[in-house]
Design an enzyme around this catalytic site. Structure first.
Site, PDB file in Angstrom:
ATOM      1  CG  HIS A 195      -7.816   0.676  -6.320  1.00 32.94           C
ATOM      2  ND1 HIS A 195      -6.512   1.047  -6.506  1.00 32.94           N
ATOM      3  CD2 HIS A 195      -7.769  -0.522  -5.716  1.00 32.94           C
ATOM      4  CE1 HIS A 195      -5.721   0.099  -6.032  1.00 32.94           C
ATOM      5  NE2 HIS A 195      -6.451  -0.872  -5.548  1.00 32.94           N
ATOM      6  CG  HIS A 257      -3.510   3.182  -2.587  1.00 33.49           C
ATOM      7  ND1 HIS A 257      -4.430   3.752  -3.422  1.00 33.49           N
ATOM      8  CD2 HIS A 257      -2.781   2.345  -3.375  1.00 33.49           C
ATOM      9  CE1 HIS A 257      -4.278   3.285  -4.650  1.00 33.49           C
ATOM     10  NE2 HIS A 257      -3.279   2.427  -4.646  1.00 33.49           N
TER      11      HIS A 257
HETATM   12  C1  BG6 Z   1      -1.875   0.004  -6.957  1.00 35.22           C
HETATM   13  C2  BG6 Z   1      -0.366  -0.007  -6.906  1.00 35.22           C
HETATM   14  O1  BG6 Z   1      -2.353   1.320  -6.923  1.00 35.22           O
HETATM   15  O2  BG6 Z   1      -2.394  -0.718  -5.853  1.00 35.22           O
HETATM   16  C3  BG6 Z   1       0.147  -1.440  -6.862  1.00 35.22           C
HETATM   17  O3  BG6 Z   1       0.145   0.656  -8.044  1.00 35.22           O
HETATM   18  C4  BG6 Z   1      -0.500  -2.215  -5.745  1.00 35.22           C
HETATM   19  O4  BG6 Z   1       1.567  -1.453  -6.735  1.00 35.22           O
HETATM   20  C5  BG6 Z   1      -2.017  -2.085  -5.824  1.00 35.22           C
HETATM   21  O5  BG6 Z   1      -0.119  -3.571  -5.879  1.00 35.22           O
HETATM   22  C6  BG6 Z   1      -2.686  -2.710  -4.634  1.00 35.22           C
HETATM   23  O6  BG6 Z   1      -4.069  -2.697  -4.844  1.00 35.22           O
HETATM   24  P1  BG6 Z   1      -4.985  -3.881  -4.347  1.00 35.22           P
HETATM   25  O7  BG6 Z   1      -6.370  -3.439  -4.578  1.00 35.22           O
HETATM   26  O8  BG6 Z   1      -4.595  -5.084  -5.143  1.00 35.22           O
HETATM   27  O9  BG6 Z   1      -4.639  -4.052  -2.901  1.00 35.22           O
END
Ligand code: BG6
Length: 509
Positions: A195, A257
């Site tokens: 994402h 990420h």
């Molecule tokens: C997720 C992780 O993919 O991304 C989480 O599993 C993390 O541990 C999260 O907190 C962070 O995403 P965002 O969009 O809230 O920064």
């Protein structure tokens, strides 16, 4: 089958409304879980309010709980309560709720899948079906096999499957999962989601780099001293310890990420914004990351686990005291790694990556530090070094692009001061989209450019596996380093981690 042309081919039209949303049936596995409540339902609701989903799109919630449709709808309302503040929102919610069906079933209950298949028979045969696996990786294979047994993996083009990260827990398990998916689905049907690629600022990075000639000439080893990528979270592990304790920060965040962010920063301009052209360029970057030799891993990586500490005046418990965490857990909640990319553009430029939970603040940022000018004409005294230029891309919570440059201080002298040029792209009354809104729409419309191809997953596992293995080996011998909640991570992630004394983490944007 060729991809649907990317909505991004014409940058100016990314957010323009297409003529008619495509008909689709959307099925969520793990519908009563955290991801559905916090990300998927709000994103679908927002798409509903913008008129971006087809009038007759049905959304089926597939979950284990023995709920009636009304109970499910009450859960949807509860998940969206923060979004409903006006009569208009209430009217949209009413329309939104009509889309839902609730299919109760255990993930291994084939009859429940057959019922899903019977319901989908009632729809037009050309209706697109999206299966969203918002479930724990341990049940991926059960769901995928049952989808096939129930004949729900319709031929290419009419069904799509979205797989959440982490894709596997190492290279071998990722390959096995991919093989399993390919037994039932073609590559064009598979959407591996990360994402972070849907976040406004990450997409903006593509535009910033490839729609401006100004930047590209500076974007290389001749001008850039180093790159820092930070994803800092002030939150702890929350109620996800049963997942997180098995995974840790390196697998949960760095393998996907952070390496994706690195790839977007470092990639060459693609020939077009076609999904495969973009992904080809990202893969090339991942492939050129210099392997870290086993006897250098302690020099190139740091891990840590939070202990109790003070967060904004409140005491936060340590990781080992969190619910569902094993009392002797050595899972890392912080990871920092230094990478080099061995190609002409980036040779010898360090890329410092770090992420952690319970850090001082919630802040994700890409900070690019430029080299100093060859001659320091405006330095006041020999002991006072001129500050370098920075380019700062704040991904969240603030969404901004800033450039720090020197300017003359007003007055009679020739003193300089640092000025921040704020290239903020959001106008006053504009709000960025949530990453999931962009990505769900992409799945519905068949645009895979922001989804991960399997060779990217493979390369990313190859990059981090030596570190994972080294940490596992060390685990029994040496206790994991710790850091107090509310700090910037373990001490080890500071000075010695950097290549030169002039380098340090940039914590503010
Ligand atoms: C997720 C992780 O993919 O991304 C989480 O599993 C993390 O541990 C999260 O907190 C962070 O995403 P965002 O969009 O809230 O920064």
């Amino acid at each position: 089958m060729a991809d649907t042309p990317s909505r991004r081919i014409n940058i100016a039209s990314i957010r323009e409304k297409p003529s008619e949303p495509q008909p689709c049936s959307f099925i969520i596995f793990g519908a009563t879980g955290h991801l559905t409540a916090t990300k998927l339902l709000p994103a679908l609701f927002h798409l509903e309010s913008c008129g971006r989903i087809a009038k007759n799109m049905a959304i089926t919630a597939f979950a284990r709980r023995e709920w009636s449709l009304d109970q499910w709808k009450a859960h949807v309302c509860d998940s969206l309560k923060d979004k409903i503040s006006s009569q208009q929102h209430k009217a949209i919610l009413k329309r939104f709720l009509k889309r839902f069906r609730y299919q109760q079933g255990n993930f291994d209950d084939l009859a429940a899948y057959r019922q899903l298949a019977d319901n989908s028979q009632c729809e037009s045969p050309c209706t697109q079906t999206v299966f969203y696996l918002a479930i724990k990786p341990t049940v991926f294979s059960t769901v995928i096999k049952n989808l096939e047994l129930a004949g729900l993996n319709k031929p290419c083009g009419t069904s799509r499957i979205v797989v959440e990260k982490p894709f596997g827990r190492d290279l071998n398990s990722a390959r096995a999962l991919n093989q399993l998916l390919h037994q039932s689905f073609n590559e064009e049907q598979i959407y591996r989601i990360d994402h972070f690629l849907g976040k406004e600022m990450v997409q903006n990075l593509f535009v910033f780099r490839f729609a401006n000639t100004l930047i590209e000439s500076l974007w290389n080893r001749n001008y850039i001293d180093h790159v820092e990528i930070t994803v800092a979270e002030s939150t702890g592990v929350g109620n996800r310890a049963d997942y997180y304790d098995q995974v840790g920060a390196l697998r949960d965040m760095v393998q996907n990420h952070l390496l994706q962010l690195l790839a977007v920063v470092a990639m060459e301009p693609p020939c077009s914004l076609d999904a495969d052209e973009l992904r080809d360029e990202k893969v090339k970057v991942l492939r050129t990351i210099r392997p870290i030799h086993s006897n250098q891993i302690d020099e190139y990586s740091v891990r840590g686990q939070y202990t109790q500490g003070n967060m904004d005046g409140e005491q936060a418990v340590g990781y080992l005291q969190e619910k569902n965490v094993k009392k002797d857990s050595i899972t890392e909640t912080f990871a920092a790694v230094k990478f080099y990319i061995d190609n002409w553009r980036w040779s010898d430029v360090p890329f410092y990556l770090r992420t952690g939970k319970r850090l001082t603040q919630q802040s994700s940022m890409i900070a690019i530090r430029f080299k100093l000018p060859p001659q320091q004409l405006f330095r006041e005294t020999l002991s006072q070094a001129i500050a370098p230029n920075w380019m700062l891309f704040s991904i969240q919570p603030e969404k901004s692009m800033k450039i720090e440059i020197h300017a003359k201080q007003p007055g009679l002298g020739m003193e300089t001061r640092i000025t921040q040029m704020d290239a903020n792209f959001l106008k006053n009354n504009e709000q960025g989209l949530d990453a999931y809104e962009t990505l769900l729409l992409d799945v519905i419309e068949g645009d895979r450019s922001l989804f991960i191809r399997f060779d990217e997953v493979e390369m990313a596992w190859q990059v981090i596996e030596p570190i994972l293995k080294h940490w596992q080996k060390k685990a029994t011998a040496i206790a994991i380093p710790t850091y107090p909640a509310g700090s910037w991570g373990p001490e080890d992630a500071n000075q010695w981690f950097f290549n030169s004394q002039n380098q340090d983490w940039r914590n503010t944007s």
